[in-house]
Design a protein around this motif. Structure first.
Motif, PDB file in Angstrom:
ATOM      1  N   SER A 164      -2.451   8.625 -14.181  1.00 20.27           N
ATOM      2  CA  SER A 164      -3.153   9.250 -12.918  1.00 20.27           C
ATOM      3  C   SER A 164      -2.296   9.187 -11.707  1.00 20.27           C
ATOM      4  O   SER A 164      -2.433   9.727 -10.687  1.00 20.27           O
ATOM      5  CB  SER A 164      -4.445   8.578 -12.683  1.00 20.27           C
ATOM      6  N   PHE A 165      -1.093   8.688 -11.907  1.00 20.93           N
ATOM      7  CA  PHE A 165      -0.221   8.360 -10.641  1.00 20.93           C
ATOM      8  C   PHE A 165       1.251   8.642 -10.913  1.00 20.93           C
ATOM      9  O   PHE A 165       1.809   8.719 -11.972  1.00 20.93           O
ATOM     10  CB  PHE A 165      -0.106   6.763 -10.345  1.00 20.93           C
ATOM     11  N   TRP A 166       1.770   9.284  -9.964  1.00 19.36           N
ATOM     12  CA  TRP A 166       3.285   9.611 -10.011  1.00 19.36           C
ATOM     13  C   TRP A 166       3.830   9.220  -8.646  1.00 19.36           C
ATOM     14  O   TRP A 166       3.144   9.229  -7.679  1.00 19.36           O
ATOM     15  CB  TRP A 166       3.537  11.122 -10.157  1.00 19.36           C
ATOM     16  N   ILE A 167       5.198   8.762  -8.615  1.00 19.91           N
ATOM     17  CA  ILE A 167       5.692   8.355  -7.594  1.00 19.91           C
ATOM     18  C   ILE A 167       6.948   9.095  -7.073  1.00 19.91           C
ATOM     19  O   ILE A 167       8.036   9.116  -8.009  1.00 19.91           O
ATOM     20  CB  ILE A 167       6.221   6.744  -7.656  1.00 19.91           C
ATOM     21  N   ASP A 168       7.145   9.885  -5.943  1.00 20.24           N
ATOM     22  CA  ASP A 168       8.370  10.662  -5.930  1.00 20.24           C
ATOM     23  C   ASP A 168       9.123   9.843  -5.159  1.00 20.24           C
ATOM     24  O   ASP A 168       8.941   8.944  -4.336  1.00 20.24           O
ATOM     25  CB  ASP A 168       7.630  12.053  -5.003  1.00 20.24           C
ATOM     26  N   ASN A 169      10.442  10.582  -5.224  1.00 21.55           N
ATOM     27  CA  ASN A 169      11.612  10.086  -4.268  1.00 21.55           C
ATOM     28  C   ASN A 169      11.258  10.170  -2.997  1.00 21.55           C
ATOM     29  O   ASN A 169      10.907  10.848  -2.464  1.00 21.55           O
ATOM     30  CB  ASN A 169      13.044  10.666  -4.624  1.00 21.55           C
ATOM     31  N   GLY A 170      11.304   8.644  -2.255  1.00 21.89           N
ATOM     32  CA  GLY A 170      11.140   8.867  -0.643  1.00 21.89           C
ATOM     33  C   GLY A 170       9.822   8.465  -0.462  1.00 21.89           C
ATOM     34  O   GLY A 170       9.409   8.393   0.650  1.00 21.89           O
ATOM     35  N   SER A 171       8.772   8.722  -1.356  1.00 23.99           N
ATOM     36  CA  SER A 171       7.321   8.210  -0.844  1.00 23.99           C
ATOM     37  C   SER A 171       7.006   6.776  -0.555  1.00 23.99           C
ATOM     38  O   SER A 171       7.386   5.932  -1.125  1.00 23.99           O
ATOM     39  CB  SER A 171       6.590   8.856  -2.026  1.00 23.99           C
ATOM     40  N   LEU A 172       5.947   6.648   0.242  1.00 22.35           N
ATOM     41  CA  LEU A 172       5.496   5.449   0.429  1.00 22.35           C
ATOM     42  C   LEU A 172       4.150   5.156  -0.351  1.00 22.35           C
ATOM     43  O   LEU A 172       3.175   6.145  -0.513  1.00 22.35           O
ATOM     44  CB  LEU A 172       5.138   5.329   1.816  1.00 22.35           C
ATOM     45  N   THR A 173       4.079   3.860  -0.711  1.00 23.54           N
ATOM     46  CA  THR A 173       3.022   3.468  -1.545  1.00 23.54           C
ATOM     47  C   THR A 173       2.447   2.169  -0.639  1.00 23.54           C
ATOM     48  O   THR A 173       3.341   1.119  -0.537  1.00 23.54           O
ATOM     49  CB  THR A 173       3.016   3.225  -2.874  1.00 23.54           C
ATOM     50  N   VAL A 174       1.537   2.140  -0.226  1.00 24.23           N
ATOM     51  CA  VAL A 174       1.134   0.921   0.894  1.00 24.23           C
ATOM     52  C   VAL A 174       0.044   0.132   0.440  1.00 24.23           C
ATOM     53  O   VAL A 174      -1.179   0.696   0.112  1.00 24.23           O
ATOM     54  CB  VAL A 174       0.890   1.343   2.051  1.00 24.23           C
ATOM     55  N   PHE A 175       0.253  -1.133   0.599  1.00 27.35           N
ATOM     56  CA  PHE A 175      -0.937  -2.197   0.083  1.00 27.35           C
ATOM     57  C   PHE A 175      -1.375  -3.129   1.249  1.00 27.35           C
ATOM     58  O   PHE A 175      -0.405  -3.189   2.252  1.00 27.35           O
ATOM     59  CB  PHE A 175      -0.441  -3.058  -1.159  1.00 27.35           C
ATOM     60  N   ASN A 176      -2.646  -2.998   1.505  1.00 27.14           N
ATOM     61  CA  ASN A 176      -3.036  -3.951   2.453  1.00 27.14           C
ATOM     62  C   ASN A 176      -3.780  -5.057   2.015  1.00 27.14           C
ATOM     63  O   ASN A 176      -4.455  -5.093   1.099  1.00 27.14           O
ATOM     64  CB  ASN A 176      -4.180  -3.076   3.153  1.00 27.14           C
ATOM     65  N   VAL A 177      -3.276  -6.559   2.240  1.00 26.36           N
ATOM     66  CA  VAL A 177      -3.789  -7.478   1.699  1.00 26.36           C
ATOM     67  C   VAL A 177      -4.217  -8.450   2.772  1.00 26.36           C
ATOM     68  O   VAL A 177      -3.518  -8.822   3.799  1.00 26.36           O
ATOM     69  CB  VAL A 177      -2.464  -8.521   0.924  1.00 26.36           C
ATOM     70  N   LYS A 178      -5.744  -8.679   2.701  1.00 32.64           N
ATOM     71  CA  LYS A 178      -6.399  -9.541   3.579  1.00 32.64           C
ATOM     72  C   LYS A 178      -7.675 -10.222   3.128  1.00 32.64           C
ATOM     73  O   LYS A 178      -8.098  -9.698   2.275  1.00 32.64           O
ATOM     74  CB  LYS A 178      -7.164  -8.365   4.691  1.00 32.64           C
ATOM     75  N   ASP A 179      -7.439 -11.418   3.474  1.00 31.52           N
ATOM     76  CA  ASP A 179      -8.620 -12.372   2.809  1.00 31.52           C
ATOM     77  C   ASP A 179      -8.531 -12.341   1.463  1.00 31.52           C
ATOM     78  O   ASP A 179      -9.782 -12.349   0.801  1.00 31.52           O
ATOM     79  CB  ASP A 179     -10.013 -11.830   3.428  1.00 31.52           C
ATOM     80  N   ASN A 180      -7.517 -12.424   0.806  1.00 28.17           N
ATOM     81  CA  ASN A 180      -7.343 -12.484  -0.540  1.00 28.17           C
ATOM     82  C   ASN A 180      -7.898 -11.132  -1.342  1.00 28.17           C
ATOM     83  O   ASN A 180      -8.049 -11.129  -2.420  1.00 28.17           O
ATOM     84  CB  ASN A 180      -7.941 -13.739  -1.135  1.00 28.17           C
ATOM     85  N   LYS A 181      -8.020 -10.275  -0.569  1.00 24.64           N
ATOM     86  CA  LYS A 181      -8.067  -8.958  -1.305  1.00 24.64           C
ATOM     87  C   LYS A 181      -7.175  -8.008  -1.115  1.00 24.64           C
ATOM     88  O   LYS A 181      -6.273  -7.952  -0.227  1.00 24.64           O
ATOM     89  CB  LYS A 181      -9.428  -8.284  -0.482  1.00 24.64           C
ATOM     90  N   LYS A 182      -6.824  -7.253  -2.103  1.00 25.69           N
ATOM     91  CA  LYS A 182      -5.616  -6.292  -2.249  1.00 25.69           C
ATOM     92  C   LYS A 182      -6.307  -4.971  -2.365  1.00 25.69           C
ATOM     93  O   LYS A 182      -6.996  -4.610  -3.228  1.00 25.69           O
ATOM     94  CB  LYS A 182      -4.880  -6.501  -3.772  1.00 25.69           C
ATOM     95  N   LEU A 183      -5.830  -4.150  -1.502  1.00 23.34           N
ATOM     96  CA  LEU A 183      -6.472  -2.768  -1.389  1.00 23.34           C
ATOM     97  C   LEU A 183      -5.168  -1.859  -1.404  1.00 23.34           C
ATOM     98  O   LEU A 183      -4.128  -2.226  -0.689  1.00 23.34           O
ATOM     99  CB  LEU A 183      -7.251  -2.589   0.003  1.00 23.34           C
ATOM    100  N   ILE A 184      -5.303  -0.704  -1.963  1.00 24.02           N
ATOM    101  CA  ILE A 184      -4.343   0.412  -2.033  1.00 24.02           C
ATOM    102  C   ILE A 184      -4.600   1.458  -0.862  1.00 24.02           C
ATOM    103  O   ILE A 184      -5.696   1.854  -0.737  1.00 24.02           O
ATOM    104  CB  ILE A 184      -4.515   0.928  -3.210  1.00 24.02           C
ATOM    105  N   GLU A 185      -3.607   1.365   0.194  1.00 27.55           N
ATOM    106  CA  GLU A 185      -4.075   2.062   1.391  1.00 27.55           C
ATOM    107  C   GLU A 185      -3.541   3.590   0.994  1.00 27.55           C
ATOM    108  O   GLU A 185      -4.139   4.489   1.760  1.00 27.55           O
ATOM    109  CB  GLU A 185      -3.491   1.556   2.428  1.00 27.55           C
ATOM    110  N   SER A 186      -2.513   3.417   0.319  1.00 27.14           N
ATOM    111  CA  SER A 186      -2.093   5.143  -0.077  1.00 27.14           C
ATOM    112  C   SER A 186      -0.944   5.097  -1.160  1.00 27.14           C
ATOM    113  O   SER A 186      -0.374   4.032  -1.476  1.00 27.14           O
ATOM    114  CB  SER A 186      -1.018   5.658   1.211  1.00 27.14           C
ATOM    115  N   VAL A 187      -0.946   6.173  -2.052  1.00 26.05           N
ATOM    116  CA  VAL A 187      -0.038   6.035  -3.003  1.00 26.05           C
ATOM    117  C   VAL A 187       0.714   7.461  -2.803  1.00 26.05           C
ATOM    118  O   VAL A 187       0.085   8.585  -2.594  1.00 26.05           O
ATOM    119  CB  VAL A 187      -0.720   6.212  -4.315  1.00 26.05           C
ATOM    120  N   ASN A 188       1.991   7.471  -3.028  1.00 25.75           N
ATOM    121  CA  ASN A 188       2.789   8.584  -3.085  1.00 25.75           C
ATOM    122  C   ASN A 188       2.766   9.506  -1.697  1.00 25.75           C
ATOM    123  O   ASN A 188       2.916  10.801  -1.797  1.00 25.75           O
ATOM    124  CB  ASN A 188       2.556   9.455  -4.327  1.00 25.75           C
ATOM    125  N   LYS A 189       2.793   8.782  -0.718  1.00 23.39           N
ATOM    126  CA  LYS A 189       2.745   9.374   0.538  1.00 23.39           C
ATOM    127  C   LYS A 189       4.061  10.060   0.870  1.00 23.39           C
ATOM    128  O   LYS A 189       5.051   9.224   0.908  1.00 23.39           O
ATOM    129  CB  LYS A 189       2.283   8.545   1.636  1.00 23.39           C
TER     130      LYS A 189
END
Length: 190
Positions: A164-189
């Protein structure tokens, strides 16, 4: 804390549809992609930078304006072993049995003298477990397509979503980690 993963800039191996080698470098005509990445990174106050041990990720860091970075091989691209440097299409023709077996055991099969996707997921997860302990920091990691895709399963844990995921050259994938919770903020931006 935020963990920002950037896939390295475009390489000639990407353009020629070849398995990269450890010394694969960035293609000069693909640097414009990283200019867009640099603009996207202006939204973040980066505290630390990590790159893989592969030259193309270190060149990417420098092109993005980061000269002070830590090299960590746990965010290297998947080791394709004997296929490195070879044409992807030619290898698929010559190694039909390997790819038939890969369809049956996609995550567990090791590339000849290389590694499996499960191994990449394990090492990237170990890396993220370690750096996610750095509270209130924004960490930039310059890595590779399969390695970054593997990091998504540090959060998701359901491998059925792999395609379901593709990662392009130069793209941003961002995780936000807070209170031991891991959240995906963006994929392949991009």
């Amino acid at each position: 804390m935020k963990i920002i993963l950037v896939r390295h800039g475009k390489t000639q191996a990407n353009i020629d549809w070849k398995y990269s080698t450890d010394d694969t470098v960035l293609a000069k005509d693909g640097l414009y992609i990283l200019d867009k990445t640099k603009k996207l990174l202006e939204d973040y106050d980066i505290d630390e930078v990590y790159t893989s041990a592969l030259i193309r990720s270190q060149e990417t860091a420098k092109h993005l304006g980061f000269t002070n970075f830590t090299i960590d091989k746990r965010i290297n691209e998947m080791n394709f072993g004997d296929f490195r440097g070879e044409s992807i299409d030619e290898v698929r023709l010559k190694q039909k049995l390997f790819f038939e077996n890969e369809r049956k055991n996609y995550f567990g099969i090791k590339y000849p003298n290389g590694e499996s996707r499960n191994e990449v997921i394990r090492r990237t997860s170990e890396f993220l477990d370690e750096i996610s302990q750095k509270d209130d920091k924004t960490i930039l990691c310059i890595s590779h397509g399969i390695a970054i895709r593997s990091t998504l399963f540090w959060v998701l844990e359901d491998l059925s979503n792999w395609n379901s995921f593709w990662i392009d050259n130069g793209s941003l994938t961002v995780f936000n980690v807070k209170d031991n919770k891991k959240l995906i903020e963006s994929v392949n931006k991009i």
